[in-house]
Design a protein around this motif. Structure first.
Motif, mmCIF file in Angstrom:
data_model
loop_
_atom_site.group_PDB
_atom_site.id
_atom_site.type_symbol
_atom_site.label_atom_id
_atom_site.label_comp_id
_atom_site.label_asym_id
_atom_site.label_seq_id
_atom_site.Cartn_x
_atom_site.Cartn_y
_atom_site.Cartn_z
ATOM 1 N N UNK A 235 0.881 -1.165 0.000
ATOM 2 C CA UNK A 235 0.000 0.000 0.000
ATOM 3 C C UNK A 235 0.918 1.213 0.000
ATOM 4 N N UNK A 236 0.830 2.048 -1.024
ATOM 5 C CA UNK A 236 1.736 3.188 -1.119
ATOM 6 C C UNK A 236 1.438 4.193 -0.016
ATOM 7 N N UNK A 237 2.431 5.013 0.299
ATOM 8 C CA UNK A 237 2.250 6.048 1.314
ATOM 9 C C UNK A 237 1.136 7.005 0.895
ATOM 10 N N UNK A 238 1.141 7.386 -0.372
ATOM 11 C CA UNK A 238 0.137 8.339 -0.850
ATOM 12 C C UNK A 238 -1.266 7.736 -0.798
ATOM 13 N N UNK A 239 -1.376 6.459 -1.116
ATOM 14 C CA UNK A 239 -2.665 5.788 -1.045
ATOM 15 C C UNK A 239 -3.149 5.720 0.402
ATOM 16 N N UNK A 240 -2.239 5.410 1.308
ATOM 17 C CA UNK A 240 -2.594 5.323 2.730
ATOM 18 C C UNK A 240 -3.109 6.651 3.259
ATOM 19 N N UNK A 241 -2.420 7.746 2.899
ATOM 20 C CA UNK A 241 -2.767 9.050 3.445
ATOM 21 C C UNK A 241 -4.080 9.605 2.897
ATOM 22 N N UNK A 242 -4.659 8.946 1.920
ATOM 23 C CA UNK A 242 -6.001 9.314 1.467
ATOM 24 C C UNK A 242 -7.061 8.812 2.447
ATOM 25 N N UNK A 243 -6.697 7.784 3.225
ATOM 26 C CA UNK A 243 -7.647 7.152 4.141
ATOM 27 C C UNK A 243 -7.377 7.500 5.605
ATOM 28 N N UNK A 244 -6.111 7.691 5.946
ATOM 29 C CA UNK A 244 -5.724 7.916 7.337
ATOM 30 C C UNK A 244 -4.781 9.106 7.409
ATOM 31 N N UNK A 245 -4.524 9.560 8.616
ATOM 32 C CA UNK A 245 -3.610 10.688 8.818
ATOM 33 C C UNK A 245 -2.228 10.204 9.218
ATOM 34 N N UNK A 246 -1.257 11.107 9.078
ATOM 35 C CA UNK A 246 0.107 10.796 9.521
ATOM 36 C C UNK A 246 0.134 10.539 11.023
ATOM 37 N N UNK A 247 -0.676 11.269 11.780
ATOM 38 C CA UNK A 247 -0.762 11.058 13.224
ATOM 39 C C UNK A 247 -1.237 9.654 13.552
ATOM 40 N N UNK A 248 -2.224 9.173 12.824
ATOM 41 C CA UNK A 248 -2.758 7.835 13.079
ATOM 42 C C UNK A 248 -1.715 6.766 12.759
ATOM 43 N N UNK A 249 -0.951 6.960 11.681
ATOM 44 C CA UNK A 249 0.086 5.979 11.342
ATOM 45 C C UNK A 249 1.198 5.982 12.382
ATOM 46 N N UNK A 250 1.567 7.154 12.852
ATOM 47 C CA UNK A 250 2.627 7.230 13.870
ATOM 48 C C UNK A 250 2.156 6.580 15.173
ATOM 49 N N UNK A 251 0.897 6.824 15.541
ATOM 50 C CA UNK A 251 0.368 6.181 16.740
ATOM 51 C C UNK A 251 0.343 4.664 16.560
ATOM 52 N N UNK A 252 0.032 4.216 15.356
ATOM 53 C CA UNK A 252 0.057 2.794 15.009
ATOM 54 C C UNK A 252 1.453 2.213 15.271
ATOM 55 N N UNK A 253 2.495 2.964 14.903
ATOM 56 C CA UNK A 253 3.873 2.509 15.143
ATOM 57 C C UNK A 253 4.235 2.602 16.624
ATOM 58 N N UNK A 254 3.799 3.650 17.300
ATOM 59 C CA UNK A 254 4.136 3.836 18.715
ATOM 60 C C UNK A 254 3.564 2.743 19.601
ATOM 61 N N UNK A 255 2.440 2.175 19.199
ATOM 62 C CA UNK A 255 1.795 1.150 20.015
ATOM 63 C C UNK A 255 2.410 -0.228 19.825
ATOM 64 N N UNK A 256 3.526 -0.316 19.095
ATOM 65 C CA UNK A 256 4.255 -1.567 18.924
ATOM 66 C C UNK A 256 5.735 -1.319 19.194
ATOM 67 N N UNK A 257 6.434 -2.310 19.682
ATOM 68 C CA UNK A 257 7.873 -2.190 19.860
ATOM 69 C C UNK A 257 8.548 -2.170 18.494
ATOM 70 N N UNK A 258 9.563 -1.329 18.356
ATOM 71 C CA UNK A 258 10.159 -1.126 17.031
ATOM 72 C C UNK A 258 10.779 -2.392 16.459
ATOM 73 N N UNK A 259 11.220 -3.309 17.323
ATOM 74 C CA UNK A 259 11.877 -4.535 16.831
ATOM 75 C C UNK A 259 10.879 -5.593 16.371
ATOM 76 N N UNK A 260 9.622 -5.414 16.707
ATOM 77 C CA UNK A 260 8.627 -6.436 16.415
ATOM 78 C C UNK A 260 7.987 -6.222 15.046
ATOM 79 N N UNK A 261 7.585 -7.316 14.433
ATOM 80 C CA UNK A 261 6.796 -7.222 13.218
ATOM 81 C C UNK A 261 5.414 -6.679 13.569
#
Length: 586
Positions: free
Chosen positions: A348-374
């Motif tokens: 899913x391209x970055x541009x395609x993703x940002x049509x549906x969600x915000x950068x804040x939501x994606x960052x929160x998505x990453x923050x709620x997982x440990x960086x080393x984990x899939x």
């Protein structure tokens, strides 16, 4: 019919068992999980324990411990130059649009970058290498009938634009392979002079793994030390005749020119750099023979990062080039264990993703997982992140309303809230110091918000004591943490710093004030309603309410329309408040 985006999100139509050479399942998993410290490494001729040889650096001791891929365990982070961290990051090969698999890696390391600078006062000097010459770049530029330089620039610009849209801080320096050809050639010559590389009649130059020493090779992924002489991966579109190489493990430092391909003159004949040499040479050109931190996706562990290590140790004649290797887990679709990859087509391209969600939501998505984990990229996980972000934003707006006297509740338990704030401060700091555990830190923040919400949502009392200083202190701390982690918390208070947003704030304050008056007029709350010139009997009250129903309908429609553009109106008795809000996926 479901959209392409929705089908990608659900994983529909994508095989979870696609066969490809660099399968993460085959290369990076043992018994269904990542390879860890103490695992027995087995091959046809080798069964041993991994005993890493790592030299603890001397220098500036930070308060952090980090998981070091070189030792397979957490180590104290020690920097060689005061509180300055030298950091090399493997960047993109710019032959196509970036997808969110790439983005998850760069966002997670951006979070680490911010933690180092904002929470631990470490000055980070980051170099990101950009591969702008590669088989895929050459092939696609030919198909589009444009110069490969021009082709690579198009996607480099797009990549940097996508990263900016995701609030990723720029690197201190971006290095491009084609800008460092002289330095790469000198680096190769140094390896030859030190006896760890050789030339062949075709004009290629190979790294000599046997001369370097198999006991020194593949520090990150030692199970490839197969006595049969066959390394398990060739990697990155390199098609080179084994007949020229002395040993099958050897890899190309310089690739002889092929007809119709770009080339540069060299002491060994026309050609271009091999894949691995570029990062070693560019990092060394900026930082010299040693490096504090090297980062990349876990799929780069072998052969790329292991070959980087070998090249640098051979060139600089050192036993330890990089002190800490940090690797991010990959992003994969639900029900699909393979990493998100252009070659597989599950992206899913970055541009395609940002049509549906915000950068804040994606960052929160990453923050709620440990960086080393899939991370599983799924609707449920994105919705969880969106709800967490909404919880924080809603609290900050409620806190602002409480401080301004627009939100009433019972008296707050000040001592309990301040004690919880102190506990949260310590928990957040300790969590981030422990291998950047943002998941644990965010849970502590959300716990503090939960405690505040319990008290702010109590039934209003006219005589209740107010504690605006306590709520303001908690809100300031939470906003500071989230801003430091790269989340642009959207609140009325934050909008005051921008002239345009300030004007919008004034307009919305006027709109909500007017709407409150209209709504209160339409509700006709009692027979002695203050909006009426004289008392009403029950029949008259009922008739008034019926006549004014249209006003309530219009108030509701205004609220609903504003919610579609990220402004949420909340009715609070006789008053109403408004706030900014990211849209939560349904």
């Amino acid at each position: 019919m479901a959209s392409t985006f929705a089908r990608k999100l659900s994983g529909a139509g994508i095989s979870s068992r696609l066969q490809h050479v660099l399968s993460y399942k085959n290369l990076f998993r043992m018994g269904g999980r990542p390879y860890l410290e103490g695992d027995t490494i087995k091959s046809r001729h080798l069964s041993t324990k991994f005993n890493p040889i790592w030299f603890k650096p001397e220098g500036f001791e930070t308060d952090l411990i980090v998981y070091n891929s070189l030792t397979r365990k957490k180590e104290p982070l020690i920097l060689t130059k005061d509180n300055i961290a030298t950091w090399y990051s493997c960047g993109p090969t710019v032959y196509d649009s970036a997808h969110i698999g790439h983005a998850s890696c760069y966002v997670r390391f951006d979070i680490i970058h911010r933690i180092l600078t904002q929470f631990f006062d470490i000055d980070v000097v980051m170099v990101m290498g950009i591969t702008d010459i590669d088989d895929k770049i050459i092939d696609r530029a030919k198909r589009r009938n444009i110069d490969f330089h021009q082709f690579a620039k198009i996607y480099e610009h797009e990549f940097l634009k996508d990263m900016a849209a995701l609030q990723v801080m720029p690197a201190t320096v971006y290095t491009r392979v084609t800008d460092y050809i002289p330095q790469i050639q000198q680096f190769i010559q140094n390896i030859i002079n030190n006896g760890y590389a050789y030339t062949v009649p075709s004009g290629c130059v190979y790294f000599d793994v046997e001369s370097f020493g198999m006991h020194r090779y593949a520090k990150l992924w030692p199970h490839v030390r197969d006595e049969s002489g066959h390394s398990q991966v060739t990697g990155h579109s390199q098609v080179i005749s084994d007949q020229e190489k002395r040993h099958s493990r050897d890899f190309a430092l310089w690739k002889a020119a092929k007809p119709g391909e770009p080339w540069w003159s060299s002491p060994w004949g026309p050609g271009r750099p091999g894949w691995h040499i570029e990062c070693s040479a560019m990092s060394s050109a900026i930082f010299g023979p040693s490096l504090d931190i090297h980062t990349g996706g876990i799929d780069l562990v072998f052969p790329h990062h292991d070959n980087e290590i070998a090249q640098c140790e051979a060139c600089h004649q050192t036993d330890q080039w990089t002190n800490y290797f940090l690797h991010a887990g990959f992003l994969h679709l639900k029900d699909d264990e393979e990493k998100m990859s252009k070659s597989i087509g599950n992206v899913v391209s970055v541009q395609e993703f940002l049509k549906q969600y915000s950068a804040n939501q994606f960052r929160m998505f990453c923050l709620l997982h440990k960086y080393r984990h899939n991370i599983e990229y799924s609707h449920d996980n994105l919705q969880q992140a969106s709800h967490a972000l909404h919880t924080l934003t809603s609290f900050l707006n409620n806190a602002d309303n409480y401080v301004k006297g627009q939100l009433s509740c019972q008296s707050l338990e000040d001592s309990k809230l301040l004690e919880k704030l102190g506990e949260t401060r310590k928990s957040v700091y300790d969590s981030l110091a422990d291998d950047f555990d943002t998941k644990k830190a965010l849970n502590s923040i959300l716990g503090l918000v939960h405690e505040c919400n319990i008290q702010l949502n109590t039934k209003p009392q006219e005589s209740a004591a107010r504690s605006p200083d306590v709520i303001a202190a908690i809100a300031t701390y939470i906003k500071s943490v989230m801003t430091s982690l790269g989340v642009e918390v959207i609140s009325k208070q934050g909008s005051l710093a921008n002239d345009t947003s300030y004007t919008l704030t004034q307009v919305m304050d006027s709109v909500t004030d007017f709407r409150s008056k209209v709504r209160n007029f339409a509700l006709v709350r009692s027979t002695n309603d203050a909006n009426e010139p004289k008392p009403l009997d029950k029949a008259a009250l009922k008739e008034k309410r019926k006549e004014r129903e249209i006003l309530l309908t219009e108030c509701d429609e205004l609220r609903d329309k504003l919610s579609t553009v990220g402004i949420q109106i909340k009715d609070r008795g006789k008053k109403c408040t408004w706030e900014y809000s990211d849209k939560i996926p349904t």
